[in-house]
Design an enzyme around this catalytic site. Structure first.
Site, PDB file in Angstrom:
ATOM      1  CB  SER A 145      -0.894   0.015   1.244  1.00  0.00           C
ATOM      2  OG  SER A 145      -1.554   1.272   1.398  1.00  0.00           O
ATOM      3  CE1 TYR A 187      -4.194  -2.086   4.889  1.00  0.00           C
ATOM      4  CE2 TYR A 187      -3.252   0.076   4.439  1.00  0.00           C
ATOM      5  CZ  TYR A 187      -3.810  -1.106   3.995  1.00  0.00           C
ATOM      6  OH  TYR A 187      -3.979  -1.323   2.644  1.00  0.00           O
TER       7      TYR A 187
END
Length: 265
Positions: free
Chosen positions: A143, A156
């Site tokens: 990401s 995350y």
């Protein structure tokens, strides 16, 4: 562009929707035989039904947080199709969010167990056979958050930074065996995960879903110059390229599909 991977065998996790499902579609269109997987209780069978017209595809439920489940998944794939030449690990969650001091150990550990350790377990099962064949492609989904952290989702972010580091290390360890390992780092793609984020934002702000998306782009992702969410197909195209013979000299790279969101070079 022909990708020259017709007849190869791929295993795609997180494939009941979004990026994983679209990646499976892209690979099937190239003549790859594909096994899709996701956790129990989702929409995997619907994904299987949607993909059947594109080529040879099978589906097996698995939980990437459990080693026994991962090993059972590989056993099922080997029995149905053969040893995977390609692994795309798209399984992941947003995980624990909020103020750093309020996120407890359980929230951190669950996020890391799914996102980072799930990738570890999947790659560990795939690599021995790829090394033996002297051909393998592993693509781990990271990401933009892995290099550009956001303060309300640090678990995350850390898990995705770990994915990028893991892939780089694996690329150094096994590139000599023609097992190429890369990451793809999307930003704000139109998937069920970001749908849920935007539905929550819309409810909190008392606005429509579309207004929530636009305000998120303006306030939280100003670097995304195209001013829209990405499409899963746009990420899947990059993943499919990395799985191909066309990417035979790409190893240890982190490919950003992020509309310019990451501001560093």
């Amino acid at each position: 562009m022909k990708l020259d991977i017709e007849g190869r065998i791929a295993l795609v996790t997180g494939a009941d929707s979004g990026i994983g499902k679209e990646t499976a579609r892209c690979l099937l269109a190239e003549g790859v035989r594909v096994a899709i997987s996701d956790q129990p209780g989702g929409t995997l069978q619907q994904s299987l039904a949607d993909l059947r017209s594109f080529g040879e595809v099978v589906a097996f439920e698995a939980d990437v947080t459990k080693l026994d489940s991962v090993r059972a998944l590989y056993g099922q794939v080997r029995a149905a199709l053969g040893e995977p030449d390609i692994l795309v690990n798209a399984a992941g969650v947003t995980g624990a969010t909020g103020d750093f001091v309020e996120v407890d150990d359980d929230g951190w550990l669950e996020t890391l167990n799914i996102n980072l350790m799930g990738a570890v377990r999947m790659a560990r099962e795939a690599i021995p056979a790829m090394r033996a064949k002297k051909w393998g492609r592993i693509v781990l989904i990271a990401s933009e958050d892995g290099v550009q952290p956001y303060i309300d989702e640090l678990a995350y972010c850390a898990s995705k930074a770990g994915i990028i580091n893991l892939a780089k290390g694996l690329s150094k360890a096994y590139g000599c065996d023609n097992v190429l390992v890369n990451t793809v780092s999307p930003a704000f793609i139109a998937t069920p995960m970001t749908d849920a984020m935007m539905e929550k934002r819309a409810a909190e702000k008392g606005v429509s879903f579309d207004a929530a998306v636009q305000s998120f782009l303006e306030e939280e992702r100003p670097g995304m110059t195209l001013k829209r969410r990405g499409r899963p197909q746009e990420v899947a195209a990059m993943i499919a390229f990395l799985c191909s013979e066309r990417a035979s000299f790409v190893n240890g790279s982190n490919m950003r599909v992020d509309s310019g969101s990451v501001t560093t070079i």
